[in-house]
Design an enzyme around this catalytic site. Structure first.
Site, PDB file in Angstrom:
ATOM      1  N   LYS A   1       9.895  -1.992   5.782  1.00  0.00           N
ATOM      2  CA  LYS A   1      11.196  -1.522   6.275  1.00  0.00           C
ATOM      3  C   LYS A   1      11.386  -1.845   7.748  1.00  0.00           C
ATOM      4  CE  LYS A   1      12.285   2.282   3.149  1.00  0.00           C
ATOM      5  NZ  LYS A   1      12.346   3.735   2.986  1.00  0.00           N
TER       6      LYS A   1
ATOM      7  N   LYS B   1      18.263  -1.269  -2.787  1.00  0.00           N
ATOM      8  CA  LYS B   1      19.558  -0.929  -2.184  1.00  0.00           C
ATOM      9  C   LYS B   1      19.836  -1.803  -0.967  1.00  0.00           C
ATOM     10  CE  LYS B   1      18.721   3.968  -3.088  1.00  0.00           C
ATOM     11  NZ  LYS B   1      18.321   5.255  -2.581  1.00  0.00           N
TER      12      LYS B   1
ATOM     13  N   LYS C   1      11.625  -6.882  -5.235  1.00  0.00           N
ATOM     14  CA  LYS C   1      12.073  -5.782  -6.100  1.00  0.00           C
ATOM     15  C   LYS C   1      13.571  -5.536  -5.937  1.00  0.00           C
ATOM     16  CE  LYS C   1      11.414  -1.785  -3.213  1.00  0.00           C
ATOM     17  NZ  LYS C   1      11.033  -0.469  -2.934  1.00  0.00           N
TER      18      LYS C   1
HETATM   19  P1  TYM Z   1      14.017   6.055  -3.250  1.00  0.00           P
HETATM   20  O1  TYM Z   1      15.334   6.751  -3.197  1.00  0.00           O
HETATM   21  O2  TYM Z   1      13.821   4.862  -2.386  1.00  0.00           O
HETATM   22  O3  TYM Z   1      13.685   5.646  -4.737  1.00  0.00           O
HETATM   23  C1  TYM Z   1      13.854   6.577  -5.787  1.00  0.00           C
HETATM   24  C2  TYM Z   1      12.974   6.223  -6.970  1.00  0.00           C
HETATM   25  O4  TYM Z   1      13.342   4.939  -7.494  1.00  0.00           O
HETATM   26  C3  TYM Z   1      12.163   4.143  -7.648  1.00  0.00           C
HETATM   27  N1  TYM Z   1      12.530   2.735  -7.469  1.00  0.00           N
HETATM   28  C4  TYM Z   1      12.254   1.773  -8.360  1.00  0.00           C
HETATM   29  N2  TYM Z   1      11.646   1.812  -9.559  1.00  0.00           N
HETATM   30  C5  TYM Z   1      11.543   0.643 -10.238  1.00  0.00           C
HETATM   31  N3  TYM Z   1      12.026  -0.539  -9.776  1.00  0.00           N
HETATM   32  C6  TYM Z   1      12.645  -0.621  -8.577  1.00  0.00           C
HETATM   33  N4  TYM Z   1      13.129  -1.780  -8.134  1.00  0.00           N
HETATM   34  C7  TYM Z   1      12.790   0.569  -7.806  1.00  0.00           C
HETATM   35  N5  TYM Z   1      13.344   0.856  -6.602  1.00  0.00           N
HETATM   36  C8  TYM Z   1      13.178   2.188  -6.404  1.00  0.00           C
HETATM   37  C9  TYM Z   1      11.230   4.634  -6.549  1.00  0.00           C
HETATM   38  O5  TYM Z   1       9.889   4.298  -6.842  1.00  0.00           O
HETATM   39  C10 TYM Z   1      11.485   6.125  -6.605  1.00  0.00           C
HETATM   40  O6  TYM Z   1      10.721   6.722  -7.643  1.00  0.00           O
HETATM   41  N6  TYM Z   1       9.915   7.909  -1.367  1.00  0.00           N
HETATM   42  C11 TYM Z   1      10.732   8.180  -2.554  1.00  0.00           C
HETATM   43  C12 TYM Z   1      11.512   9.480  -2.438  1.00  0.00           C
HETATM   44  C13 TYM Z   1      10.637  10.691  -2.351  1.00  0.00           C
HETATM   45  C14 TYM Z   1       9.728  11.159  -3.337  1.00  0.00           C
HETATM   46  C15 TYM Z   1       9.158  12.364  -2.797  1.00  0.00           C
HETATM   47  C16 TYM Z   1       9.355  10.703  -4.598  1.00  0.00           C
HETATM   48  C17 TYM Z   1      10.570  11.546  -1.291  1.00  0.00           C
HETATM   49  N7  TYM Z   1       9.686  12.566  -1.551  1.00  0.00           N
HETATM   50  C18 TYM Z   1       8.197  13.076  -3.515  1.00  0.00           C
HETATM   51  C19 TYM Z   1       8.390  11.448  -5.311  1.00  0.00           C
HETATM   52  C20 TYM Z   1       7.838  12.622  -4.756  1.00  0.00           C
HETATM   53  C21 TYM Z   1      11.648   6.979  -2.789  1.00  0.00           C
HETATM   54  O7  TYM Z   1      11.160   5.904  -2.902  1.00  0.00           O
HETATM   55  O8  TYM Z   1      12.970   7.193  -2.888  1.00  0.00           O
END
Ligand code: TYM
Length: 343
Positions: free
Chosen positions: A121, A208, A205
């Site tokens: 990032k 967003k 991957k």
């Molecule tokens: P975020 O909002 O970036 O992503 C949310 C979830 O989507 C999954 N994800 C994907 N899965 C498969 N293929 C993709 N291309 C892809 N892009 C995103 C992410 O793995 C995630 O599960 N850090 C976390 C948010 C968070 C969290 C937590 C998760 C904050 N605290 C505690 C679990 C437990 C995240 O990536 O958000």
């Protein structure tokens, strides 16, 4: 760290979160939301909208609350049932921030320096990033452990953050001589959809932050846009192979097959067996029909939930009270364990 998770005697509990920082895409849906729905009948589930994580990069205060409701609507429209699972936003429960501070004093700088998501990032601009972005995985550990969650459904990109969570839990348990106070959570990652790749480049991957909207399918895309994006998805001149060996060196094809399998709740092998020898002129329209069939009802339901923001606010506020009822006593115990005066 070598603590055995099986010694933890507390109840099974699921925790996961999604950031309110833009439209959700197919990767978020298949990697996270779809799993959330399946788990709510198996265990107590806590699903958070992680607005504290979102502000590690700039968020316009005028739209943050709206984006938070957008994710809430996506949870509900995907099938998360607020009478079964706790759905709330992170900033409404103080335990997250408080425990994150305690964990800042447990986690080591060397551990955070190894986090690849920060490096991805921040790129070359790490000096200009917020301290919060660097600390992001510690807050994530606090989210999970404020609920003593034992199971965490996420996409593959979160694997390293969950390993860090386990390390923080184990070090806390060890340093304060409170064996098994925190569980070592089990990541729930496997299955098709754990890593959905860009439609334009099978090696990066779906994200967003990709500047090309054609690289992803958003949960807000209508049927025509979904079909157009799949039609334009990068492939190669070959056909669909009969086995996974035939996907070797063909990341874009492997990705489309994986998406098909995840959406139809089957395996890559089953999709390959069905479409063996077919060209993309047949496979892509079939995938587009499937994606529209599965995603359109979600998009429609999302708009209906979003039409009543007050109701969404009410659902989130009620659930925040329930979340605090679980997390506050756990963080209260942490205060006592650390030895604060008056704890
Ligand atoms: P975020 O909002 O970036 O992503 C949310 C979830 O989507 C999954 N994800 C994907 N899965 C498969 N293929 C993709 N291309 C892809 N892009 C995103 C992410 O793995 C995630 O599960 N850090 C976390 C948010 C968070 C969290 C937590 C998760 C904050 N605290 C505690 C679990 C437990 C995240 O990536 O958000």
């Amino acid at each position: 760290m070598s603590e055995d998770a099986s010694h933890y005697a507390g109840p099974n509990r699921v925790f996961s979160g999604v950031q309110p920082s833009g439209d959700l895409h197919l990767g978020n849906y298949l990697g996270a939301l779809k799993k959330f729905v399946a788990l709510q009948d198996e265990m107590e589930c806590v699903y958070c909208i992680v607005d504290l994580h979102a502000i590690t990069v700039w968020q316009d205060p005028k739209v943050l609350a709206e984006q938070t409701r957008h994710i809430a609507a996506a949870y509900l429209a995907s099938g998360v049932d607020p009478s079964k699972a706790i759905v709330y936003n992170q900033s409404a429960v103080r335990a997250h921030s408080e425990l994150a501070w305690y964990f800042n004093c447990v986690a080591r700088i060397g551990w955070l320096n190894r986090m690849t998501q920060f490096k991805d990032k921040a790129g070359k601009n790490s000096e200009k990033m917020s301290v919060g972005l660097y600390d992001y995985p510690v807050l994530q550990a606090a989210d999970i452990l404020a609920f003593k969650a034992t199971h965490v459904p996420v996409g593959e990109d979160q694997k390293q953050h969950l390993e860090l969570t386990r390390d923080i839990a184990a070090k806390f348990n060890h340093d304060f001589n409170t064996p098994n106070f925190f569980p070592l959570c089990e990541p729930l990652i496997k299955g098709p959809g754990a890593k959905v790749m860009s439609l334009r480049d099978g090696l990066s991957k779906m994200s967003k932050s990709d500047p090309s909207d054609n690289s992803r399918i958003n949960l807000t895309d209508d049927a025509d846009i979904i079909a157009k994006k799949i039609r334009k998805a990068k492939t190669d001149p070959g056909e669909i192979p009969g086995t996974k060996d035939g996907l070797e060196g063909r990341p874009e094809v492997a990705n489309l097959v994986g998406i098909f399998a995840a959406l139809s709740e089957t395996t890559d092998e089953a999709v390959l067996a069905e479409y063996e020898g077919q060209g993309f002129g047949v496979f892509k329209p079939a995938l587009a029909d499937l994606a529209v069939e599965k995603l359109s009802p979600i998009t429609d339901l999302m708009s209906r939930y979003l039409a009543d923001p007050e109701e969404l606010n009410r659902i989130l506020a009620n659930a925040a009270d329930k979340a605090a009822e679980i997390a506050d006593p756990i963080v209260g115990d942490v205060r006592k364990i650390i030895g604060f005066c008056g704890a």
